[in-house]
Scaffold this active site. Sequence first.
Site, mmCIF file in Angstrom:
data_model
loop_
_atom_site.group_PDB
_atom_site.id
_atom_site.type_symbol
_atom_site.label_atom_id
_atom_site.label_comp_id
_atom_site.label_asym_id
_atom_site.label_seq_id
_atom_site.Cartn_x
_atom_site.Cartn_y
_atom_site.Cartn_z
ATOM 1 N N ARG A 152 3.352 1.688 10.307
ATOM 2 C CA ARG A 152 3.251 0.807 11.475
ATOM 3 C C ARG A 152 4.469 0.921 12.402
ATOM 4 O O ARG A 152 4.604 0.139 13.340
ATOM 5 C CB ARG A 152 3.039 -0.641 11.030
ATOM 6 C CG ARG A 152 1.666 -0.898 10.433
ATOM 7 C CD ARG A 152 1.393 -2.377 10.242
ATOM 8 N NE ARG A 152 0.078 -2.622 9.674
ATOM 9 C CZ ARG A 152 -1.057 -2.692 10.368
ATOM 10 N NH1 ARG A 152 -1.024 -2.519 11.687
ATOM 11 N NH2 ARG A 152 -2.211 -2.926 9.771
ATOM 12 N N ARG B 258 1.729 -12.133 8.055
ATOM 13 C CA ARG B 258 0.715 -11.333 7.352
ATOM 14 C C ARG B 258 1.178 -11.055 5.925
ATOM 15 O O ARG B 258 0.429 -11.216 4.974
ATOM 16 C CB ARG B 258 0.494 -10.036 8.126
ATOM 17 C CG ARG B 258 -0.652 -9.177 7.638
ATOM 18 C CD ARG B 258 -0.771 -7.984 8.574
ATOM 19 N NE ARG B 258 -1.704 -6.995 8.093
ATOM 20 C CZ ARG B 258 -2.909 -6.790 8.593
ATOM 21 N NH1 ARG B 258 -3.345 -7.561 9.572
ATOM 22 N NH2 ARG B 258 -3.685 -5.825 8.128
ATOM 23 N N ASP B 259 2.422 -10.636 5.791
ATOM 24 C CA ASP B 259 3.035 -10.494 4.472
ATOM 25 C C ASP B 259 3.821 -11.754 4.113
ATOM 26 O O ASP B 259 4.524 -11.792 3.099
ATOM 27 C CB ASP B 259 3.955 -9.269 4.446
ATOM 28 C CG ASP B 259 3.189 -7.988 4.722
ATOM 29 O OD1 ASP B 259 2.088 -7.833 4.162
ATOM 30 O OD2 ASP B 259 3.668 -7.154 5.510
ATOM 31 N N SER C 85 0.810 -1.221 0.000
ATOM 32 C CA SER C 85 0.000 0.000 0.000
ATOM 33 C C SER C 85 0.841 1.267 0.000
ATOM 34 O O SER C 85 0.516 2.233 -0.699
ATOM 35 C CB SER C 85 -0.943 -0.006 1.202
ATOM 36 O OG SER C 85 -1.832 -1.094 1.120
ATOM 37 N N ARG D 10 3.486 -8.993 15.316
ATOM 38 C CA ARG D 10 3.342 -7.622 14.816
ATOM 39 C C ARG D 10 2.000 -7.016 15.208
ATOM 40 O O ARG D 10 1.860 -5.794 15.245
ATOM 41 C CB ARG D 10 3.503 -7.593 13.298
ATOM 42 C CG ARG D 10 2.534 -8.472 12.544
ATOM 43 C CD ARG D 10 2.716 -8.405 11.042
ATOM 44 N NE ARG D 10 2.152 -7.188 10.488
ATOM 45 C CZ ARG D 10 2.246 -6.829 9.211
ATOM 46 N NH1 ARG D 10 2.914 -7.599 8.359
ATOM 47 N NH2 ARG D 10 1.695 -5.733 8.774
ATOM 48 N N ASP E 81 -7.932 -5.477 1.093
ATOM 49 C CA ASP E 81 -6.626 -5.728 1.703
ATOM 50 C C ASP E 81 -6.748 -6.137 3.165
ATOM 51 O O ASP E 81 -6.171 -7.133 3.587
ATOM 52 C CB ASP E 81 -5.756 -4.483 1.582
ATOM 53 C CG ASP E 81 -4.311 -4.763 1.960
ATOM 54 O OD1 ASP E 81 -3.768 -5.789 1.507
ATOM 55 O OD2 ASP E 81 -3.722 -3.969 2.711
ATOM 56 N N HIS F 175 7.361 -4.179 5.176
ATOM 57 C CA HIS F 175 7.715 -3.236 6.241
ATOM 58 C C HIS F 175 9.206 -3.284 6.573
ATOM 59 O O HIS F 175 9.747 -2.353 7.175
ATOM 60 C CB HIS F 175 6.920 -3.548 7.510
ATOM 61 C CG HIS F 175 5.468 -3.250 7.385
ATOM 62 N ND1 HIS F 175 4.922 -2.038 7.748
ATOM 63 C CD2 HIS F 175 4.436 -3.996 6.913
ATOM 64 C CE1 HIS F 175 3.616 -2.055 7.515
ATOM 65 N NE2 HIS F 175 3.304 -3.229 7.008
ATOM 66 N N ARG G 113 -1.251 0.441 14.307
ATOM 67 C CA ARG G 113 -1.257 1.814 13.792
ATOM 68 C C ARG G 113 -2.598 2.507 14.045
ATOM 69 O O ARG G 113 -2.878 3.550 13.479
ATOM 70 C CB ARG G 113 -0.948 1.816 12.291
ATOM 71 C CG ARG G 113 -1.986 1.130 11.428
ATOM 72 C CD ARG G 113 -1.637 1.211 9.956
ATOM 73 N NE ARG G 113 -2.577 0.406 9.174
ATOM 74 C CZ ARG G 113 -2.336 -0.043 7.952
ATOM 75 N NH1 ARG G 113 -1.181 0.207 7.368
ATOM 76 N NH2 ARG G 113 -3.242 -0.753 7.300
#
Length: 514
Positions: A266, A155-156, A64, A187, A403, A125, A193
């Site tokens: 984040r 997550r990623d 993003s 995380r 997302d 990240h 965030r």
Amino acid sequence: MTTTKRPIALLILDGWGYRENTHMNAIYHANTPVLDRLNAQYAHGLISGSGLDVGLPDGQMGNSEVGHINLGSGRIVYQELTRISKAIADHEFEQNPALCDAVDAAVKAGGAVHIMGLLSPGGVHSHEEHIEAMCRMAVARGATKVYLHAFLDGRDTPPRSAKGSLSHFDDLFTTLGHGRIASIIGRYFAMDRDNRWDRVSQAYDLITQGKAKFQYDNAVTALEAAYERNENDEFVSSSAITDSEGKVASLNDGDALIFMNFRADRARQITRSFINADFDGFERAVTPKVNFVTLTEYAADIKAPIAYPSENLVNTLGEVLQNRGRTQLRISETEKYAHVTFFFNGGKEEPFNGEDRILINSPKVATYDLQPEMSSTELTDKLVAAIESAQYDVIICNYPNGDMVGHTGNFDAAVKACEAVDACIGRVVDALAKVGGECIITADHGNAEQMTDETTGQAHTAHTSELVPFVFVGRDATIDEGGKLSDVAPTILHLMGETIPAEMTGKPLIHVKE
């Protein structure tokens, strides 16, 4: 202020990629009558939002932050991942002044070097290769107490994939002769965030005091115990790792604390908890005076040395609209608000003249599969009202659902998320039609079109490298093939009849038929 006869809206469907394979493809299986109709009726195509086309390494999935920087700047912006990896390959990283100064000061004071960040090969990240380079550099400069505080991904990356990374760093520290993994935590806690300070406080206490829900003598053992508790990487509870004498690591005056995440959104909250004297997100039991370094610039008001300061982007779409006397609106939910403002503006916090912003609060749920529509109805209410007000030449809107729900790995919820967005698009398109407006519908990267890993069968929670849709709901037109996100800003200016600044290297994709 001048006003166009046809206000243009850019609708960014976050995490909405195109995938031929329909298996566990939430976008394909969703009932989306509005988008089906628009694709049948208007010019449409596919554009790239990943890899070299957005300034990432070849084959690297988009994200993003990167997507919105490219969308807003109208040029390929070489991302921090690429920039820092190149610095490591060229041996410039090990001479970085901000990093060297922090390590040297800690060594001189007899203190420790604490390294924290998302320990992941995800590249969204952070990247674990950067963290490894930092560990090597600290030991090479004489640090004997090197503590790694590992935030786990899932997550990623696949939901349970951290073991290889933890094992690698255990081996690395053995090879280096100094250092160890001092803590692990998901995380979900360390990288919130959305002002959920109860989460961040657990990471803060873990790093500063070694205070944790669990204690183990080995990071892999800690991870396996988390899996036994049915915690995937993202949600691993605070776990302190003890040394050979059973002691936990703590953060003390004179230590260095280096944050190795390169993506800002984040990283901001936990950073502020360490460095802001007037911080009030939660009560801090200790506030050690440390040499804190951020890998990149997280925010203008975060006062800490930066290893790799932001490169200044001029003549982004927002700035051009300001300079041409145009009005613009940025609107999204909490989860993607920074993306349509800070990132879309090339890393600038302050709005441009003539730029209004509307923030819709994202729902307060643990994970968004519990409310897949998120706040899309409220967002669309405000967006439709803004369109009908006829105040704006350009409107930039992000729908986060594809997302944020895609990241949960919940297929049924992702289908519902896509259906909710489709219904909202219908309302937006109708409102634009009433005022003679037009819109471009696209995405920043893929996600919801792949909800399972075809190899492992695990839930697929990460982004993808798929192409993303590009639909022009407006005049009769043709669309060039082979486009990318950096072509969107020049396309908007072209549709407005505005000249495209030289800094924008993207090309207009839409050509209206006379």
